[in-house]
Enzyme design. Structure first.
Site, PDB file in Angstrom:
ATOM      1  N   GLY A   1      -3.447  -6.368   6.245  1.00 39.13           N
ATOM      2  CA  GLY A   1      -4.789  -5.791   6.308  1.00 39.13           C
ATOM      3  C   GLY A   1      -5.716  -6.466   7.290  1.00 39.13           C
TER       4      GLY A   1
ATOM      5  N   THR B   1       0.762  -1.236   0.000  1.00 42.08           N
ATOM      6  CA  THR B   1       0.000   0.000   0.000  1.00 42.08           C
ATOM      7  C   THR B   1       0.806   1.308   0.000  1.00 42.08           C
ATOM      8  OG1 THR B   1      -1.471  -1.303   1.366  1.00 42.08           O
ATOM      9  CG2 THR B   1      -1.828   1.048   1.409  1.00 42.08           C
TER      10      THR B   1
HETATM   11  N1  GLY Z   1      -2.713  -3.195   3.664  1.00 38.80           N
HETATM   12  C1  GLY Z   1      -3.210  -3.583   2.432  1.00 38.80           C
HETATM   13  C2  GLY Z   1      -3.995  -4.793   2.422  1.00 38.80           C
HETATM   14  O1  GLY Z   1      -3.878  -5.621   3.321  1.00 38.80           O
HETATM   15  O2  GLY Z   1      -4.766  -4.965   1.512  1.00 38.80           O
END
Ligand code: GLY
Length: 317
Positions: free
Chosen positions: A229, A175
């Site tokens: 995430g 990200t």
């Molecule tokens: N931090 C990005 C994701 O887990 O999609």
């Protein structure tokens, strides 16, 4: 009234960034922080600055967002993005959107032109069409690195559960995000991602979820997050940092405490960038690397490895 010193910070994702992407990642965050800062110096709103910075990171194939997004298990690109204006807590987000170059711009359109906060999948692409957002073929978003990563992770049945809990065997990148404080004293954040390599089609991570992929409240601070995430969502990482700041912790202390708690409670690793409403900066990561850069009063700080803090003068790009 323009009486606040503008501050801009960006990150290019917290993972074990491979050596062959290290220089490009650092150059990418330096360019993006300058782009956002330039917008702030023109007296524009924080929300315009974070959009400009994240757009630039989405165009850079070194990062997992826009061009450079990682691939899901079926070899498709599905992207998530979010933007939030801390002045009035307005927010917009898209998830699982395909075939567009700048998901952060579409998130901004959700914020500005609809009554909704989050639009996903087919609906997000329909909305993009309605907004006359240009579509791009998937191949234009896919890099050789993303294809290599998918081949590597495909041999594991579940990337997220088996590989992303520990940092040692994690490849690749993650990200992107930005936080800005403008001269009116308002904060904004934006985060954008292609997610995690070999994710299930339809999987949505933390990035587009308010309070997880970021948060901005001009009365307290702004945060953008990166990392695992599923772990970030379980502890609402960004809102946790805001909560710690409300209790009196500095942005740096709040960032470190929240990531420590994520490791202890859900064995998750990641990174964060933070600005307080007073213009103080925090950044921390528990992965091997995170490319970051921030700018205030014409001085740029940047780094990639733990403990790094290089300083250089800002020059108009
Ligand atoms: N931090 C990005 C994701 O887990 O999609």
């Amino acid at each position: 009234m323009c009486d606040t010193t503008p501050v801009m910070i960006v990150h290019g994702g917290a993972w074990a960034i491979p050596d062959d992407l290290a220089e490009a990642s650092v150059n990418g965050v330096k360019k993006a922080v300058c782009a956002g800062y330039q917008v702030l110096l023109q007296g524009a709103a924080a929300v315009d600055a974070v959009e400009a910075a994240v757009c630039m990171l989405e165009d850079d194939p070194a990062f997992d967002a826009g061009t450079g997004s990682v691939l899901n298990f079926d070899g498709e690109v599905e992207m998530d993005a979010v933007i939030m204006d801390g002045h009035d807590l307005r927010a917009g987000a898209v998830a699982c959107v395909q075939n567009i170059a700048h998901p952060v711009k579409l998130a901004r359109m959700v914020m500005d032109k609809t009554d909704h906060v989050l639009i996903v999948g087919k609906g997000a692409n329909q909305f993009a069409k309605e907004m006359r957002v240009e579509t791009v073929p998937t191949e234009k978003l896919v890099t050789e690195e993303a294809v290599r990563e998918l081949e590597y992770y495909r041999k594991y049945k579940s990337t997220v559960n088996s590989l992303f809990k520990t940092r040692d065997d994690v490849l690749g990148h993650d990200t992107v995000g930005a936080v800005a404080l403008d001269c009116m004293g308002n904060l904004a954040f934006a985060t954008s991602t292609g997610g995690i390599s070999a994710k299930r089609p339809g999987r949505v991570g933390d990035a587009p979820i308010i309070g997880c992929g970021g948060y901005a409240d001009s009365k307290v601070g702004g945060v953008s997050t990166t990392g695992h995430g599923e772990a970030i969502m379980k502890i609402c990482l960004a809102k946790n940092i805001i909560h710690f700041m409300e209790q009196g912790l500095s942005p740096q202390e709040a960032s470190e405490s929240a990531l420590r708690s994520m490791a202890e409670r859900v064995s998750g690793s990641g990174g964060v960038i933070t600005i307080s409403n007073h213009g103080n900066v925090g950044k921390h990561f528990t992965t091997e690397r995170m490319a970051w850069a921030w700018l205030k009063e014409g001085q740029m700080h940047y780094g990639l490895n733990p403990g790094e803090d290089f300083v250089t003068q800002y020059s108009v790009q």
